[in-house]
Design an enzyme around this catalytic site. Structure first.
Site, PDB file in Angstrom:
ATOM      1  N   ALA A 328       0.839  -1.201   0.000  1.00  0.00           N
ATOM      2  CA  ALA A 328       0.000   0.000   0.000  1.00  0.00           C
ATOM      3  C   ALA A 328       0.872   1.249   0.000  1.00  0.00           C
ATOM      4  CB  ALA A 328      -0.925  -0.007   1.205  1.00  0.00           C
ATOM      5  N   LEU A 334       4.749   0.383  11.799  1.00  0.00           N
ATOM      6  CA  LEU A 334       5.661  -0.439  12.592  1.00  0.00           C
ATOM      7  C   LEU A 334       5.037  -1.772  12.971  1.00  0.00           C
ATOM      8  CD1 LEU A 334       7.064   2.281  15.044  1.00  0.00           C
ATOM      9  CD2 LEU A 334       8.110   1.420  12.932  1.00  0.00           C
ATOM     10  N   ASP A 384     -14.744  -0.084  10.398  1.00  0.00           N
ATOM     11  CA  ASP A 384     -14.989  -1.488  10.708  1.00  0.00           C
ATOM     12  C   ASP A 384     -13.963  -2.340   9.964  1.00  0.00           C
ATOM     13  OD1 ASP A 384     -16.193  -3.689  11.828  1.00  0.00           O
ATOM     14  OD2 ASP A 384     -17.835  -3.784  10.377  1.00  0.00           O
TER      15      ASP A 384
END
Length: 611
Positions: A328, A334, A384
């Site tokens: 992405a 991290l 969600d």
């Protein structure tokens, strides 16, 4: 080619199928009971009870799947049933679903039980429902004609829209008094008149209203549609309860965009009593044709059905696309390795095997944070997530750099296998899937001055609404927030969230020496749950445009007193009011105290026009 038995000769197969359906029927009965209890909780103002019902209901599905699996293992040694019997079980189950009112959800329950009992390398498509076997078209509730899926009303009579809407409200039989229903209906009529203006009433002018209320947060929603000629318009009316126990109609929502936000993936699930859920989904899809059925099922609390449909949609998209999964874009996290398929509007998040300093966490702790978000009220400000295990992807669709990243940062989450057709697959053992949004840091960097101001207003509002809901985001860097297609800022990085009531809100102490004052390091003690709002300036106000907008709209953000005020209200038991629509749309803000007389006049005008 699939092999199916020509003769259903096994009594065990029928008994197993019957046991599975009994398990689902029990689940759905409990699911509906929650919605009935939600109505009572709303009427009495039991907001804590309403939240508890929401949390309990989320766990019901997995509890029933475990329960059914144990019964099948104990009574039928299900794990050792041979392939031929499993095929018969599926066919018996299909037969039992004839005239069932929730066949699609029952099929999903069947899949859940099967995949729990059988290892993924053993079960195959002959055993489970890869596609639906029973149609959900035109299912009708013939047993209870008093409560159809929706009711039709005809405001084009001499009674007019006001009397029509009064019948709509009374048909829900709410056991609580209205503060002033005549006033509120006047508001509704006035707002409808302002929205539509002068329009010619067609012979088919009517209003359809779903027979059950939609409960969420501290509101109950009337959901319907207005039909006039060849046009269909959404209709949503939130009902609120005041401290005196009186009800009021808060606004009327008549635009598709408003309904899309109401049913957004950033809100908690509705509690709705549905005999035929597919009929509700079809009704809502008519109002929101761009919204996937998977998201509508999920918003209605049937998240497993939504998850199942999402996966089917995803496989269909893979079949009809050719681009590759890639890492992405944006700043790498991290904790999570995030990848995406450019042609598909979602991101896939895999927990890494190890976390560099300063992160101090574990895989199980991170998963617990995501589960907390699933159970908590997301108030329209947290995305969600769909959680999957052992998901197989075509290896040829993965970019080489992505494979290297997965093998470097999450090797325990990756394995390889051959598919049934002999192709190579990469299996991700655990993955979260979320809607793809524009990262807020990119929005602020690339946006116009107006967009930057909007983004900062939304960011501050999002944080304040989250802490009002007792969620402290933890890592509040802009990269951990996204901007939806509706321009709302949403939080989506959950590994550091805490309850605000567990946080110790502090101000930075005065330095005691010149060395402390000049020190570039933190010289004072900081506990694990200590937060210092005044220090947020350092990492939030670096950009001059951001700084100007922030100090203009949210200067109190850096004051410990603002945060402490929210915490104290939470500790005292107060629950904040959240609106899934612009507060400017509320009748109290649109019309104020002088509105009833004007509303009555508008009501008369519309009645005359309707007649």
């Amino acid at each position: 080619m699939s092999h199916f038995p020509k003769l259903l000769s096994s009594q065990i197969a029928f008994d197993v199928a019957r046991t599975m359906l009994d398990g689902f029927d029990k689940h759905y009965r409990l699911f509906r009971e929650v919605s009935v209890q939600a109505k009572t909780a709303f009427e009495t103002g039991d907001w804590a009870g309403l939240q508890q019902l929401q949390r309990d209901r989320i766990a019901y599905y997995d509890e029933r799947v475990r329960e059914a699996s144990v019964i099948l293992e104990d009574e039928y040694d299900a794990e050792n049933i041979d392939d031929e019997i499993w095929r018969q079980i599926k066919l018996h189950f299909i037969g039992l679903l004839t005239n069932h009112h929730q066949p699609e959800c029952a099929e999903t329950f069947f899949n859940s039980v099967c995949t729990r009992i059988l290892h993924r390398s053993y079960f195959n498509n002959d055993f489970i429902f890869v596609r639906p076997a029973i149609s959900t078209e035109y299912i009708e509730n013939e047993e209870s004609p008093t409560k159809p899926t929706y009711r039709a009303y005809y405001p084009g009579t001499r009674d007019g829209l006001g009397a029509c809407f009064e019948r709509i409200v009374h048909n829900f039989q709410l056991n609580a008094p209205f503060e002033d229903l005549e006033r509120d209906i006047g508001y509704v009529v006035r707002a409808v008149g302002e929205h539509f203006g002068d329009f010619r009433i067609a012979p088919n002018f009517q209003i359809h209203v779903l027979s059950s209320l939609f409960f969420r947060n501290k509101a109950a929603y009337i959901i319907g549609r207005v039909i006039n000629g060849d046009k269909t318009f959404p209709l949503a009316v939130p009902i609120l309860r005041n401290a005196a126990g009186q009800l009021s109609l808060d606004t009327v929502l008549l635009r598709q965009e408003q309904l899309l936000i109401l049913f957004s993936f950033t809100h908690s699930y509705f509690m709705v009593d549905m005999e035929i859920p597919s009929a509700y989904v079809t009704f809502l899809r008519d109002l929101m044709p761009r919204k996937p059925r998977a998201e509508i099922y999920t918003s209605l609390g049937l998240q497993k059905q939504g998850k199942n449909l999402f996966y089917r949609d995803f496989l269909h998209h893979l079949q009809h696309s050719s681009d590759k999964f890639i890492i992405a874009p944006g700043i790498k996290g991290l904790v999570m390795l995030v990848f995406t398929l450019p042609s598909y509007p979602y991101v896939f998040k895999v927990i890494k095997d190890y976390f560099p300093p300063p992160k101090e966490t574990t895989r199980e702790l991170i998963k617990s944070k995501y589960q907390l978000v699933k159970r908590h009220d997301r108030v329209g400000r947290m995305a969600d997530t769909l959680e999957y295990s052992d998901v197989a992807f075509p290896l040829s669709r993965f970019d080489d750099d992505l494979i290297k990243e997965l093998e470097k940062h999450a090797p325990s989450m990756v394995e390889y296998q051959r598919s049934e057709d002999g192709g190579e697959e990469i299996v991700i053992r655990h993955v979260y899937i979320e809607r793809r949004m524009t990262p807020l840091n990119i929005w602020l960097h690339e946006g116009t001055d107006a967009q930057v101001e909007h983004g900062i207003i939304e960011y501050g509002n999002a944080i304040k609404e989250l802490i009002a809901a007792n969620i402290f985001p933890g890592d509040m860097l802009y990269k951990n927030f996204g901007v939806t297609r509706h321009g709302r800022v949403v939080f989506y990085d959950y590994d550091e969230i805490e309850y605000l009531t567990d946080c110790n809100i502090r101000t930075v102490p005065e330095p005691r020496t010149e060395e402390e004052e000049m020190s570039g390091e933190v010289w004072y003690n900081v506990g694990p749950h200590d937060i210092f709002p005044e220090t947020y300036r350092t990492f939030l106000l670096g950009d001059p445009r951001v700084r100007e907008a922030f100090l203009k709209h949210h200067a109190d953000f850096f004051e410990a007193s603002m945060w402490q005020g929210y915490k104290e209200r939470l500790l005292s038991g107060q629950m904040h009011d959240f609106y899934a629509y612009d507060a400017a749309e509320r009748f109290v803000n649109r019309y104020g105290a002088s509105a009833p007389d004007n509303a009555a006049q508008d009501n008369t005008t519309l009645q005359r026009a309707a007649a």
